[in-house]
Design an enzyme around this catalytic site. Structure first.
Site, PDB file in Angstrom:
ATOM      1  CB  THR A  61      -0.865  -0.030   1.277  1.00 40.19           C
ATOM      2  OG1 THR A  61      -1.795  -1.097   1.154  1.00 40.19           O
ATOM      3  CG2 THR A  61      -1.616   1.272   1.505  1.00 40.19           C
ATOM      4  NE  ARG A  68     -10.244  -5.874   3.348  1.00 37.23           N
ATOM      5  CZ  ARG A  68      -9.115  -5.187   3.387  1.00 37.23           C
ATOM      6  NH1 ARG A  68      -8.664  -4.576   2.328  1.00 37.23           N
ATOM      7  NH2 ARG A  68      -8.425  -5.105   4.513  1.00 37.23           N
ATOM      8  CG  ASP A  91      -6.507   0.572   6.646  1.00 39.52           C
ATOM      9  OD1 ASP A  91      -6.408  -0.285   5.739  1.00 39.52           O
ATOM     10  OD2 ASP A  91      -5.531   1.166   7.115  1.00 39.52           O
ATOM     11  N   GLY A 151      -1.336  -1.851   6.529  1.00 38.10           N
ATOM     12  CA  GLY A 151      -1.366  -3.047   7.365  1.00 38.10           C
ATOM     13  C   GLY A 151      -2.704  -3.743   7.248  1.00 38.10           C
TER      14      GLY A 151
HETATM   15  N1  ASP Z   1      -4.303  -1.501   4.710  1.00 38.93           N
HETATM   16  C1  ASP Z   1      -4.562  -2.123   3.427  1.00 38.93           C
HETATM   17  C2  ASP Z   1      -5.930  -2.748   3.461  1.00 38.93           C
HETATM   18  O1  ASP Z   1      -6.285  -3.321   4.464  1.00 38.93           O
HETATM   19  C3  ASP Z   1      -3.555  -3.156   3.049  1.00 38.93           C
HETATM   20  C4  ASP Z   1      -2.117  -2.833   3.333  1.00 38.93           C
HETATM   21  O2  ASP Z   1      -1.793  -1.748   3.754  1.00 38.93           O
HETATM   22  O3  ASP Z   1      -1.255  -3.725   3.125  1.00 38.93           O
HETATM   23  O4  ASP Z   1      -6.610  -2.713   2.472  1.00 38.93           O
END
Ligand code: ASP
Length: 314
Positions: free
Chosen positions: A182, A210, A213, A234
């Site tokens: 991300t 889906r 965040d 995350g």
């Molecule tokens: N936070 C992102 C999500 O949950 C994924 C990531 O940052 O790796 O969509």
């Protein structure tokens, strides 16, 4: 006279940018040296681009949008081109941006054909009466505003397709899939305005529909000139439950906590709940904090009076 004062203040104000390219299992010993060079070069390019805008007097919003767009177009990150795939094997992208001066914000989710989701998020902020738009409606809005549209295949790189194939073959593989990548940015401009933005493909093998965040204002992204700007990466479900980005700002606003303490406390909470990841943050004085609870996080910053700094490991 007034203008003079503003300019002088502007020159004195600290400004700069902090970025991330995702948190996860980024371990020095396991990193392919060529890959390390590629990431270092790209993160430096991104920092230079953001800094150029800010040092030329550009706004933090412009800097955040521009650097995220560069990372969306790079296959190295899980945003735009190079996004991870849903269970159905398509890219579904989320992004958001926030202006710390006005608390205006824009977010999009479930995007399949807009080349730059962060650009669409900004459009939602500035050209619609809404904060968040999703799926077909958001894409219709993008078309009406002449944003560049692409086939979903544009986002799917060979590498992501191969990890998707592995994941559908063996249930066990799903757990091992690397999900990081991300992207996000927080900038402080010469006028003291903070902006933050985040863009992602989400999690590999996520259920179609889906939303994580990244497009949730207060979870993956937040900016407030009185406190700080935050972009997270995350396990999104945990970041939403805690309201990570707003929580950091709130601890500073209501408890008078310092950026470092507030951001570390929140990442600790994420870990206690069972989540993983990190945040990049900058406060109104140009202090930076980048805590994470994973092995590594692609990250970097470039502040006035300093040099670009790129980091990956613990
Ligand atoms: N936070 C992102 C999500 O949950 C994924 C990531 O940052 O790796 O969509």
């Amino acid at each position: 006279m007034f203008l003079m004062t503003v300019m002088l203040n502007g020159q004195d104000n600290k400004f700069g940018i902090v970025i991330h390219g995702g948190a996860g299992k980024i371990v020095k010993g396991n990193m392919n040296p060529e890959r390390e060079v590629e990431y270092t070069a790209k993160l430096n390019e991104v920092l230079e681009a953001g800094y150029r805008i800010l040092s030329g007097g550009g706004s933090s919003l412009d800097a955040v949008q521009a650097v995220i767009k560069i990372m969306e177009n790079s296959p190295l990150f899980n945003a735009g081109k190079g996004a991870v795939l849903t269970e159905k094997g398509v890219a579904e992208l989320d992004a958001s941006i926030m202006d710390g001066k006005t608390l205006a914000a824009g977010a999009v989710a479930g995007i399949k054909h807009v080349k730059s989701p962060i650009t669409l998020a900004r459009l939602v902020m500035e050209k619609s009466p809404h904060i968040m738009m999703i799926g077909d409606g958001a894409e219709e809005f993008a078309k009406q505003n002449d944003l560049e549209m692409v086939e979903n295949e544009y986002f799917i790189t060979k590498e992501r397709w191969e990890s998707y194939q592995k994941a559908i073959k063996r249930e066990e593989e799903k757990k091992k899939i690397e999900k990081h990548g991300t992207v996000g940015a927080v900038a402080l401009d010469k006028n003291g305005n903070i902006a933050a933005g985040t863009s992602t493909g989400g999690m590999m093998m996520k259920k179609f529909g889906r939303v994580g965040d990244a497009p949730i204002i207060g979870a993956g992204t937040y900016a407030n000139n009185n406190t700080c700007g935050v972009s997270a990466t995350g396990s999104g479900e945990y970041f939403i439950r805690i309201g990570v980005a707003k929580d950091i700002s709130a601890m500073m606003e209501y408890k008078g906590m310092k950026l470092l303490d507030a951001s570390e406390a929140v990442i600790k909470k994420v870990g206690e709940l069972g989540g993983y990841g990190g945040v990049i943050c900058m406060d109104k004085d140009g202090n930076i904090s980048m805590p994470f609870n994973t092995e590594g996080m692609y990250r970097g910053y470039y502040m006035s009076g300093g040099k670009p700094v790129v980091l990956m490991y613990e």
